[in-house]
Design an enzyme around this catalytic site. Structure first.
Site, PDB file in Angstrom:
ATOM      1  N   ILE A   1      16.859  30.638   9.710  1.00 39.19           N
ATOM      2  CA  ILE A   1      18.293  30.559  10.036  1.00 39.19           C
ATOM      3  C   ILE A   1      18.723  29.098  10.124  1.00 39.19           C
ATOM      4  O   ILE A   1      19.792  28.712   9.651  1.00 39.19           O
ATOM      5  CB  ILE A   1      18.611  31.309  11.347  1.00 39.19           C
ATOM      6  CG1 ILE A   1      18.122  32.758  11.262  1.00 39.19           C
ATOM      7  CG2 ILE A   1      20.126  31.278  11.618  1.00 39.19           C
ATOM      8  CD1 ILE A   1      18.218  33.538  12.563  1.00 39.19           C
TER       9      ILE A   1
ATOM     10  N   THR B   1       5.853  24.501  12.047  1.00 36.77           N
ATOM     11  CA  THR B   1       4.795  25.497  12.238  1.00 36.77           C
ATOM     12  C   THR B   1       4.676  26.272  10.929  1.00 36.77           C
ATOM     13  O   THR B   1       5.361  25.961   9.951  1.00 36.77           O
ATOM     14  CB  THR B   1       5.177  26.485  13.361  1.00 36.77           C
ATOM     15  OG1 THR B   1       6.311  27.259  12.911  1.00 36.77           O
ATOM     16  CG2 THR B   1       5.507  25.767  14.658  1.00 36.77           C
TER      17      THR B   1
ATOM     18  N   THR C   1       6.737  27.750  23.508  1.00 37.38           N
ATOM     19  CA  THR C   1       7.900  27.243  22.747  1.00 37.38           C
ATOM     20  C   THR C   1       9.207  27.831  23.265  1.00 37.38           C
ATOM     21  O   THR C   1      10.182  27.108  23.494  1.00 37.38           O
ATOM     22  CB  THR C   1       7.721  27.564  21.247  1.00 37.38           C
ATOM     23  OG1 THR C   1       6.685  26.726  20.746  1.00 37.38           O
ATOM     24  CG2 THR C   1       9.001  27.307  20.467  1.00 37.38           C
TER      25      THR C   1
ATOM     26  N   THR D   1      18.758  36.574  20.777  1.00 38.35           N
ATOM     27  CA  THR D   1      18.590  37.819  20.031  1.00 38.35           C
ATOM     28  C   THR D   1      19.116  39.020  20.809  1.00 38.35           C
ATOM     29  O   THR D   1      19.148  38.997  22.049  1.00 38.35           O
ATOM     30  CB  THR D   1      17.079  38.016  19.735  1.00 38.35           C
ATOM     31  OG1 THR D   1      16.870  39.336  19.256  1.00 38.35           O
ATOM     32  CG2 THR D   1      16.232  37.850  20.997  1.00 38.35           C
ATOM     33  N   ASP D   2      19.463  40.079  20.070  1.00 39.43           N
ATOM     34  CA  ASP D   2      19.846  41.335  20.735  1.00 39.43           C
ATOM     35  C   ASP D   2      18.630  42.040  21.337  1.00 39.43           C
ATOM     36  O   ASP D   2      18.786  42.989  22.107  1.00 39.43           O
ATOM     37  CB  ASP D   2      20.584  42.269  19.761  1.00 39.43           C
ATOM     38  CG  ASP D   2      19.760  42.663  18.537  1.00 39.43           C
ATOM     39  OD1 ASP D   2      18.632  42.151  18.372  1.00 39.43           O
ATOM     40  OD2 ASP D   2      20.243  43.498  17.742  1.00 39.43           O
ATOM     41  N   GLU D   3      17.413  41.591  20.980  1.00 41.54           N
ATOM     42  CA  GLU D   3      16.208  42.284  21.464  1.00 41.54           C
ATOM     43  C   GLU D   3      16.035  42.134  22.973  1.00 41.54           C
ATOM     44  O   GLU D   3      15.281  42.878  23.592  1.00 41.54           O
ATOM     45  CB  GLU D   3      14.976  41.791  20.701  1.00 41.54           C
ATOM     46  CG  GLU D   3      15.160  41.985  19.203  1.00 41.54           C
ATOM     47  CD  GLU D   3      13.900  41.858  18.359  1.00 41.54           C
ATOM     48  OE1 GLU D   3      12.795  42.013  18.897  1.00 41.54           O
ATOM     49  OE2 GLU D   3      14.041  41.602  17.148  1.00 41.54           O
TER      50      GLU D   3
ATOM     51  N   TYR E   1       7.847  38.685  22.647  1.00 42.19           N
ATOM     52  CA  TYR E   1       8.904  37.875  22.012  1.00 42.19           C
ATOM     53  C   TYR E   1      10.220  38.029  22.763  1.00 42.19           C
ATOM     54  O   TYR E   1      10.834  37.046  23.191  1.00 42.19           O
ATOM     55  CB  TYR E   1       9.078  38.282  20.537  1.00 42.19           C
ATOM     56  CG  TYR E   1      10.382  37.779  19.935  1.00 42.19           C
ATOM     57  CD1 TYR E   1      10.597  36.418  19.737  1.00 42.19           C
ATOM     58  CD2 TYR E   1      11.407  38.669  19.585  1.00 42.19           C
ATOM     59  CE1 TYR E   1      11.812  35.948  19.209  1.00 42.19           C
ATOM     60  CE2 TYR E   1      12.611  38.217  19.050  1.00 42.19           C
ATOM     61  CZ  TYR E   1      12.808  36.858  18.870  1.00 42.19           C
ATOM     62  OH  TYR E   1      13.996  36.400  18.350  1.00 42.19           O
TER      63      TYR E   1
ATOM     64  N   LYS F   1      12.440  35.298  24.981  1.00 43.23           N
ATOM     65  CA  LYS F   1      13.833  34.927  24.679  1.00 43.23           C
ATOM     66  C   LYS F   1      14.743  35.244  25.877  1.00 43.23           C
ATOM     67  O   LYS F   1      15.653  34.485  26.197  1.00 43.23           O
ATOM     68  CB  LYS F   1      14.328  35.672  23.435  1.00 43.23           C
ATOM     69  CG  LYS F   1      13.673  35.255  22.127  1.00 43.23           C
ATOM     70  CD  LYS F   1      13.920  33.810  21.717  1.00 43.23           C
ATOM     71  CE  LYS F   1      15.345  33.551  21.292  1.00 43.23           C
ATOM     72  NZ  LYS F   1      15.484  32.171  20.724  1.00 43.23           N
TER      73      LYS F   1
END
Ligand code: NAD
Ligand code: TYD
Length: 366
Positions: free
Chosen positions: A21, A45, A109, A139-141, A165, A169
């Site tokens: 992105i 990375t 990170t 994120t929407d997660e 993850y 976030k």
């Protein structure tokens, strides 16, 4: 869609600009803001590559720095040296499957890295907060998973992350909020749905399926393939971020979605159909024959969907691509960019693929 330019000469620190992105956003930013100066801080990375940035215009306004967002001295030095007034924070470990096999890098990170940037901004911007902005890309997660009839996620949905993850976030989002409330840091957060488009590393669903299909490999569908995501074309995400940055209210969060809810299996069918048309299989038959159901991902979220009403009505943003147009552009891009594909599918890539898929059995019984 508005593409207004800010006439002030802002100095941007874009983190993770060599990733998927970030590299698309850098192009958007350099074009949309002809006076902006931009520093791209990226560790390079496995997910970041300078080949994502090869065609950036040589404007003299752009600087690349290879480094780690958790390196407080380096980050402070960049704020000072470049007079940074805008941060667009993309850098992250971003792949759910990798967070399951190796969560430590995600904590480092995504949480410590975000904390380090917030601290640097707090110190550098003390007393001149009004001239500065910190845009955190999330994120929407973080909202967890939806049942089939649940309303889509809105900015007021409670956080309920399910993977390492999304938990990392969510933690970073909370830190950003805390820096607003405690230190009045001028932050804006965006939470977006699944992106797709050019330069996406082929570990994520769409590029993985395109490239596996073309190389005669299985197309591994996790479980029944009826999990739903809301697909957002990456350039639409970039325009949404820019709208939130230039017109968003400080302290607000904005959900960005593509208004394209679709089940994974339908996405893969569509990719196969487009490939059948654009690059028919030499021996005949359809790419759909390569579809294989494999063991599901642990803790797999069933459905994500975004209510993007707030950014649409408040900031006048709207996605330009439908899924039909966006996915065709994406497949064409991967077909036309074999040199890029070869450059990112290195040794590390094969190592990851064999690690992630080795234990996944064929069939849907878990
Ligand atoms: P990506 O994995 O393609 O790129 C991440 C970039 O960050 C890479 O260039 C990598 O080198 C860099 N990076 C990683 N660790 C770093 C560190 N410690 N210091 C400096 N740079 C580092 O990710 P992406 O898909 O471009 O996602 C960008 C952001 O958008 C992430 O914050 C992600 O959580 C968020 N997001 C992505 C999606 C999606 O569908 N891809 C959806 C919602 C939100
Ligand atoms: P992914 O691109 O990893 O994004 P996310 O997990 O952040 O949504 O996966 C998108 C969906 O596709 C998700 O439901 C998992 C599924 N998936 C597969 O079925 N097979 C695959 O090989 C991959 C990578 C993903």
């Amino acid at each position: 869609m508005s593409t207004e330019s800010n006439s002030d000469q802002h100095a941007y620190l874009v983190t993770g600009g060599a990733g998927f992105i970030g590299c698309n956003f850098l192009r958007y930013l350099l074009e949309t803001e002809p006076d902006a100066k931009v520093v791209n801080l990226d560790l390079l990375t496995y997910a970041g590559s300078l080949s994502n940035l090869q065609d950036l215009p040589d404007t003299g306004r752009y600087t690349f720095v290879q480094g780690d967002i958790t390196d407080a001295d380096l980050v402070a030095e960049l704020f000072e040296k470049h007079g940074i007034t805008r941060v667009i924070h993309f850098a992250a470990e971003s792949h759910v499957d990798r967070s399951i096999t190796g969560p430590a890098a995600f904590i480092q990170t995504n949480i410590i890295g975000t904390f380090t940037l917030l601290e640097a901004a707090r110190k550098a911007w003390a007393g001149r907060e009004d001239d500065c902005r910190f845009l955190h890309v999330s994120t929407d997660e973080v909202y967890g998973t939806l049942a089939p009839n649940d309303p889509p996620f809105s900015e007021t949905t409670a956080y309920a992350p399910n993977s390492p993850y999304s938990a990392s976030k969510a933690a970073s989002d909370h830190l950003v909020r805390a820096y607003l409330k405690t230190y009045k840091l001028p932050v804006v957060t965006t939470n977006c749905s699944n992106n797709y488009g050019p330069y996406q590393y082929p570990e994520k669903l769409i590029p993985l399926m395109i490239l596996n299909a073309l190389t005669g490999k299985n197309l591994p569908i996790y479980g029944d393939g009826l999990q739903i995501r809301d697909w957002l074309y990456v350039m639409d995400h970039c325009s949404g971020i820019h709208a939130a940055l230039s017109r968003g209210r400080i302290g607000e969060t904005y959900n960005i979605g593509g208004l394209n809810e679709e089940a994974n299996i339908n996405i893969v069918h569509l990719i196969c159909d487009i490939l059948d048309e654009l690059r028919p299989k030499t021996g005949g038959g359809s790419y759909r024959e390569q579809i294989t159901h494999v063991t599901d991902r642990p803790g797999h979220d069933r459905r994500y969907a975004i209510d993007a009403e707030k950014i649409c009505t408040e900031l006048g943003w709207a996605p330009a691509e439908s899924f039909q147009t966006g996915i065709r552009k994406t497949v064409e891009w991967y077909l036309d960019n074999q040199i890029w594909v070869n450059s990112v599918m290195s040794e590390n890539y094969d190592e990851w693929i064999s690690l992630n898929y080795a234990d996944r059995k064929e069939g849907m019984d878990q």
